[in-house]
Design an enzyme around this catalytic site. Structure first.
Site, PDB file in Angstrom:
ATOM      1  N   ASP A  69       9.443 -70.439 119.486  1.00 10.83           N
ATOM      2  CA  ASP A  69       8.695 -70.859 118.291  1.00 10.83           C
ATOM      3  C   ASP A  69       9.633 -70.929 117.093  1.00 10.83           C
ATOM      4  O   ASP A  69      10.712 -70.325 117.076  1.00 10.83           O
ATOM      5  CB  ASP A  69       7.520 -69.913 118.006  1.00 10.83           C
ATOM      6  N   GLU A 134       7.537 -64.971 118.022  1.00 13.75           N
ATOM      7  CA  GLU A 134       8.446 -64.026 117.371  1.00 13.75           C
ATOM      8  C   GLU A 134       8.283 -64.104 115.870  1.00 13.75           C
ATOM      9  O   GLU A 134       8.359 -63.108 115.168  1.00 13.75           O
ATOM     10  CB  GLU A 134       9.894 -64.322 117.752  1.00 13.75           C
TER      11      GLU A 134
HETATM   12 ZN   LIG Z   1      14.508 -65.827 115.240  1.00 13.36          ZN
END
Ligand SMILES: [Zn+2]
Length: 377
Positions: A69, A134
């Protein structure tokens, strides 16, 4: 020679994947890894795509960890090219995720392919742990995969996280730990009144200010070889009606600690609660939220192999650092794994026109391959 890692990075950038979207990145990576002999598991938790892949049957497990992501591009007018075009111009690779961290993920995949090709009978196990969460809440991402691995008694011995760690030149800095982060929100109650009749009121702001001044002046510890001293910062303060003649009945503050392993949530809270009592503040008026505990890899085979690989591939003598915000390493280190973060230049992460030197993707891939060859031989 075509630059395979750069081409894969460009393909991944073109697959738009703003958190928690993955945009098909993990499907492509899973296909590549399966072709290289990895057993691939696609693990979807909530709305988050995760991937676990492992090659090899037994022995030390070295895991590449990262995320597919990216953060949103922000105003498109700030970008010279489209953020998902993955332009290469004047030696720069430009696009959202160029630094954080599709280049690392691509470099890892190509390193694994070459290593498996050159050493089909290597000892030990090589694995990938990828998530598409994340940059977001990080609940259904690495944390959930670590729980899934724990239920299967799979433990990681060495973990290389691809977060962009480099400062001025590729490989000059490797993160071997991170500080912890603890948030507090105080809502102190008193009694509102007229400033001319203070004996009939109870100034909540006076008591809160005394507590905050006390905490800001406190020396929590001296840090150690790897960590700076623990720091306390007030980030928000609110009280009052706007009128000059009203004593506030409620005062609020938000504050944060960045703390080293000499502290933990309990030690910080114990000190604050003791100071609350000294200033006549109910300890219940503070709410706590722990973002992450500190972690550190002080020494071991992973540090030795990484230092040697960077020196041999780039001539750079790397520096170990614990600076910066927290990372998904916080979910992996508590299981006992040695954890290091090594990735490209980080000076444009989360910015418009995010970029790295295009040639660094292949260089990073060769460093990764070298590290694997030193640990799994
Ligand atoms: Zn990162």
């Amino acid at each position: 020679m075509t630059d395979e890692a750069l081409e894969l990075t460009r393909t991944l950038i073109q697959r738009e994947s703003v958190t928690p979207a993955d945009g098909g990145c993990q499907k492509l990576i899973g296909e590549r890894l399966a072709a290289a002999g990895f057993a691939v598991e696609h693990l979807r938790f909530g709305e988050v795509d995760n991937l676990w892949a492992v090659a090899g049957d037994s022995g030390p497990l070295l895991c590449f960890a990262g995320h597919t992501d990216v953060v949103p591009p922000g105003p498109l007018d700030d970008w010279a090219q489209g953020p998902f075009e993955a332009t290469v111009e004047d030696g720069w690779l430009i696009g959202r995720g160029a630094a954080d961290m599709k280049s690392s993920v691509a470099a890892m995949v190509c390193a694994a392919e070459r290593f498996r090709d050159r050493h089909p009978d290597h000892p030990g196990r090589l694995a990938f742990l990828l998530t598409s969460d994340e940059e977001g809440p990080a609940v259904d991402g690495t944390r959930a995969v670590m729980q899934w691995l724990g239920e299967r008694d799979i433990t990681i011995d060495y973990c290389l996280v691809g977060e962009p760690s480099s400062s001025d030149t590729l490989g000059d800095t490797v993160k071997n730990g991170r500080r912890g982060s603890l948030n507090g929100h105080a809502r102190v109650k008193g009694r509102q009144g007229h400033v001319a009749y203070p004996h009939k009121a109870d100034n909540a702001l006076h008591r809160l200010l005394a507590l905050l001044a006390d905490l800001a002046a406190h020396r929590w510890d001296d840090g150690d070889e790897f960590f700076p001293p623990t720091s306390f910062q007030v980030s928000n303060l609110n009280a009052g009606t706007g009128a000059e003649n009203v004593i506030p009945g409620v005062a609020e503050a938000r504050f944060n600690w960045r703390f080293n392993p000499r502290q933990d949530e309990a030690s910080i809270r114990a000190h604050v609660e003791q100071r609350c009592e000294a200033h006549g503040i109910d300890t219940e008026s503070i709410q706590w939220r722990l973002s992450g505990s500190p972690f550190i890899t002080r020494e071991g085979a992973l540090i030795d192999a990484t230092r040697a690989a960077i020196l041999s591939q780039t001539g750079v003598d790397t520096l170990l650092s614990t600076a910066g915000g927290t990372s998904d390493g916080r979910f992996i280190a508590p299981t006992g794994a040695q954890v290091l973060e090594l990735g490209p230049l980080n000076d444009t992460i989360h910015q418009a026109n995010e970029r790295i030197p295009a040639e660094d993707v292949a260089r990073l891939s060769h460093i990764y391959e070298d590290i694997v060859a030193r640990l799994l031989n």
